[in-house]
Scaffold this motif. Structure first.
Motif, PDB file in Angstrom:
ATOM      1  N   ASP A 151       0.806  -1.259   0.109  1.00 49.96           N
ATOM      2  CA  ASP A 151       0.016  -0.033  -0.029  1.00 49.96           C
ATOM      3  C   ASP A 151       0.922   1.319  -0.094  1.00 49.96           C
ATOM      4  O   ASP A 151       0.438   2.331  -0.392  1.00 49.96           O
ATOM      5  N   SER A 152       2.025   1.069   0.690  1.00 50.27           N
ATOM      6  CA  SER A 152       3.050   2.431   0.662  1.00 50.27           C
ATOM      7  C   SER A 152       3.554   2.483  -0.861  1.00 50.27           C
ATOM      8  O   SER A 152       4.044   3.795  -1.043  1.00 50.27           O
ATOM      9  N   GLN A 153       3.205   1.933  -1.910  1.00 47.00           N
ATOM     10  CA  GLN A 153       3.764   2.191  -3.205  1.00 47.00           C
ATOM     11  C   GLN A 153       2.575   1.936  -4.187  1.00 47.00           C
ATOM     12  O   GLN A 153       2.802   1.880  -5.285  1.00 47.00           O
ATOM     13  N   SER A 154       1.173   2.248  -3.566  1.00 49.10           N
ATOM     14  CA  SER A 154       0.081   2.352  -4.344  1.00 49.10           C
ATOM     15  C   SER A 154      -0.523   3.793  -4.268  1.00 49.10           C
ATOM     16  O   SER A 154      -0.813   4.171  -3.360  1.00 49.10           O
ATOM     17  N   PHE A 155      -0.768   4.398  -5.435  1.00 50.78           N
ATOM     18  CA  PHE A 155      -1.326   5.490  -5.665  1.00 50.78           C
ATOM     19  C   PHE A 155      -2.692   5.719  -6.535  1.00 50.78           C
ATOM     20  O   PHE A 155      -2.750   5.058  -7.587  1.00 50.78           O
ATOM     21  N   LYS A 156      -3.742   6.481  -5.999  1.00 56.21           N
ATOM     22  CA  LYS A 156      -4.730   6.816  -6.827  1.00 56.21           C
ATOM     23  C   LYS A 156      -4.627   8.246  -7.540  1.00 56.21           C
ATOM     24  O   LYS A 156      -4.603   9.182  -6.716  1.00 56.21           O
ATOM     25  N   GLU A 157      -4.414   8.292  -8.799  1.00 57.53           N
ATOM     26  CA  GLU A 157      -3.940   7.505  -9.745  1.00 57.53           C
ATOM     27  C   GLU A 157      -3.701   8.135 -10.980  1.00 57.53           C
ATOM     28  O   GLU A 157      -4.235   9.142 -11.367  1.00 57.53           O
ATOM     29  N   VAL A 158      -2.548   7.620 -11.682  1.00 57.13           N
ATOM     30  CA  VAL A 158      -2.022   8.346 -12.972  1.00 57.13           C
ATOM     31  C   VAL A 158      -2.992   8.029 -14.117  1.00 57.13           C
ATOM     32  O   VAL A 158      -3.553   7.064 -14.184  1.00 57.13           O
ATOM     33  N   ARG A 159      -3.286   8.953 -14.622  1.00 58.09           N
ATOM     34  CA  ARG A 159      -4.223   8.837 -15.803  1.00 58.09           C
ATOM     35  C   ARG A 159      -3.458   9.442 -17.323  1.00 58.09           C
ATOM     36  O   ARG A 159      -2.578  10.438 -17.016  1.00 58.09           O
ATOM     37  N   ALA A 160      -3.915   8.970 -18.423  1.00 59.41           N
ATOM     38  CA  ALA A 160      -3.332   9.523 -19.538  1.00 59.41           C
ATOM     39  C   ALA A 160      -3.752  10.908 -19.882  1.00 59.41           C
ATOM     40  O   ALA A 160      -3.071  11.530 -20.605  1.00 59.41           O
ATOM     41  N   GLU A 161      -4.875  11.291 -19.426  1.00 55.61           N
ATOM     42  CA  GLU A 161      -5.493  12.693 -19.805  1.00 55.61           C
ATOM     43  C   GLU A 161      -6.132  13.475 -18.624  1.00 55.61           C
ATOM     44  O   GLU A 161      -6.622  12.783 -17.853  1.00 55.61           O
ATOM     45  N   GLY A 162      -5.969  14.575 -18.907  1.00 58.31           N
ATOM     46  CA  GLY A 162      -6.489  15.341 -17.791  1.00 58.31           C
ATOM     47  C   GLY A 162      -5.564  15.571 -16.662  1.00 58.31           C
ATOM     48  O   GLY A 162      -4.645  15.130 -16.399  1.00 58.31           O
ATOM     49  N   LYS A 163      -6.216  16.261 -15.644  1.00 61.82           N
ATOM     50  CA  LYS A 163      -5.211  16.411 -14.293  1.00 61.82           C
ATOM     51  C   LYS A 163      -5.855  15.458 -13.290  1.00 61.82           C
ATOM     52  O   LYS A 163      -7.107  15.057 -13.383  1.00 61.82           O
ATOM     53  N   PHE A 164      -4.925  15.221 -12.151  1.00 60.59           N
ATOM     54  CA  PHE A 164      -5.439  14.248 -11.459  1.00 60.59           C
ATOM     55  C   PHE A 164      -4.693  14.251 -10.013  1.00 60.59           C
ATOM     56  O   PHE A 164      -3.481  15.107 -10.174  1.00 60.59           O
ATOM     57  N   GLU A 165      -4.986  13.774  -8.846  1.00 62.70           N
ATOM     58  CA  GLU A 165      -4.100  13.967  -7.691  1.00 62.70           C
ATOM     59  C   GLU A 165      -3.744  12.553  -7.595  1.00 62.70           C
ATOM     60  O   GLU A 165      -4.255  11.516  -8.048  1.00 62.70           O
ATOM     61  N   LEU A 166      -2.513  12.640  -6.821  1.00 60.69           N
ATOM     62  CA  LEU A 166      -1.826  11.315  -6.563  1.00 60.69           C
ATOM     63  C   LEU A 166      -1.855  11.172  -4.831  1.00 60.69           C
ATOM     64  O   LEU A 166      -1.051  11.583  -4.358  1.00 60.69           O
ATOM     65  N   GLN A 167      -2.737  10.223  -4.670  1.00 61.28           N
ATOM     66  CA  GLN A 167      -3.129  10.078  -3.201  1.00 61.28           C
ATOM     67  C   GLN A 167      -2.606   8.598  -2.995  1.00 61.28           C
ATOM     68  O   GLN A 167      -3.073   7.568  -3.446  1.00 61.28           O
ATOM     69  N   PRO A 168      -1.958   8.473  -1.570  1.00 62.87           N
ATOM     70  CA  PRO A 168      -1.476   7.256  -1.169  1.00 62.87           C
ATOM     71  C   PRO A 168      -2.712   6.307  -0.938  1.00 62.87           C
ATOM     72  O   PRO A 168      -3.731   6.829  -0.457  1.00 62.87           O
ATOM     73  N   SER A 169      -2.759   4.978  -1.396  1.00 63.48           N
ATOM     74  CA  SER A 169      -3.964   4.219  -1.300  1.00 63.48           C
ATOM     75  C   SER A 169      -4.263   4.160  -0.114  1.00 63.48           C
ATOM     76  O   SER A 169      -5.394   3.891   0.382  1.00 63.48           O
ATOM     77  N   SER A 170      -3.365   4.044   1.074  1.00 66.98           N
ATOM     78  CA  SER A 170      -3.551   3.804   2.483  1.00 66.98           C
ATOM     79  C   SER A 170      -3.917   5.172   2.958  1.00 66.98           C
ATOM     80  O   SER A 170      -4.173   4.903   4.383  1.00 66.98           O
ATOM     81  N   ASN A 171      -3.867   6.250   2.474  1.00 63.30           N
ATOM     82  CA  ASN A 171      -4.370   7.484   2.945  1.00 63.30           C
ATOM     83  C   ASN A 171      -4.784   8.557   2.084  1.00 63.30           C
ATOM     84  O   ASN A 171      -4.130   9.321   1.569  1.00 63.30           O
ATOM     85  N   SER A 172      -6.284   8.689   2.042  1.00 58.10           N
ATOM     86  CA  SER A 172      -6.856   9.392   1.030  1.00 58.10           C
ATOM     87  C   SER A 172      -6.659  11.151   1.168  1.00 58.10           C
ATOM     88  O   SER A 172      -7.238  11.788   0.458  1.00 58.10           O
ATOM     89  N   GLY A 173      -6.399  11.223   2.536  1.00 59.61           N
ATOM     90  CA  GLY A 173      -6.431  12.590   3.104  1.00 59.61           C
ATOM     91  C   GLY A 173      -4.950  13.176   2.739  1.00 59.61           C
ATOM     92  O   GLY A 173      -4.836  14.501   2.939  1.00 59.61           O
ATOM     93  N   ARG A 174      -3.953  12.610   1.955  1.00 58.74           N
ATOM     94  CA  ARG A 174      -2.890  13.097   1.565  1.00 58.74           C
ATOM     95  C   ARG A 174      -2.702  13.120  -0.084  1.00 58.74           C
ATOM     96  O   ARG A 174      -3.151  12.198  -0.594  1.00 58.74           O
TER      97      ARG A 174
END
Length: 207
Positions: A151-174
């Motif tokens: 989980d420390s290496q998993s992020f939500k989530e890279v996308r091909a288009e548009g803007k996105f946040e990179l949030q640690p899967s274990s902590n969506s507040g970061r």
């Protein structure tokens, strides 16, 4: 008195075949309301924008801090280009930082494997969250894991288009970002999303 009669000399089996074909052909032109309704009910409408927004990039890409008109980083309203990169070489233990985007820099090239972010030059390593103590806990490259601890290496989530946040899967507040407004060589770490959104440094784009 002679009665004129007409006799159908067509063999019986040919008559039956011809009649059957005539009936079948007439049925083919009749719409089947039941099938029509079933086909319509089974159709699923896909929103192209939704597919595009969740599609992952293929091959190597850069991760640029999203900029848009209205942003004022370091008091400047002009467009700025800051990209994520390995600090030094992309080896185990290296931190991630932001610097001016450079299309020739291998240190700024990444790939997405599942929800992991890996340097294209060393794909056995993954961006890894090591804590939540601000700049004292930069994201570092570590050997990619499976199962427990991943989980420390998993992020939500890279996308091909548009803007996105990179949030640690274990902590969506970061959200992965740097401190306040971007400057060269600032480390990337999991900052509170409420702060990154306030400072206009919460989003990334593939570049």
């Amino acid at each position: 008195q002679q009665v004129s009669t007409t006799v159908n000399t067509q063999p019986l089996h040919l008559y039956m075949t011809t009649s059957s074909n005539t009936i079948n052909n007439s049925n083919q032109h009749k719409p089947n309301s039941n099938n029509s309704n079933n086909n319509n009910s089974n159709k699923q409408v896909t929103n192209p924008s939704t597919v595009a927004s969740t599609r992952k990039p293929t091959g190597a890409f850069r991760l640029r801090l999203h900029w848009q008109p209205g942003y004022r980083w370091q008091g400047k309203s002009s467009e700025r280009y800051f990209c994520m990169e390995c600090r030094g070489s992309c080896k185990s233990g290296s931190s991630l930082q932001v610097d001016k985007c450079d299309s020739k820099s291998l240190r700024q090239k990444f790939i997405a494997v599942g929800r992991t972010i890996r340097p294209a030059s060393n794909p056995s390593l993954c961006a890894t969250v090591g804590g939540y103590n601000g700049v004292k806990s930069p994201v570092k490259l570590r050997a990619c894991k499976r199962g427990e601890g991943s989980d420390s290496q998993s992020f939500k989530e890279v996308r091909a288009e548009g803007k996105f946040e990179l949030q640690p899967s274990s902590n969506s507040g970061r959200c992965l970002s740097q401190h306040h407004h971007p400057k060269e060589h600032e480390v990337v770490f999991p900052e509170e999303c409420s702060k990154t959104r306030r400072f206009d440094t919460t989003y990334w784009t593939t570049y």
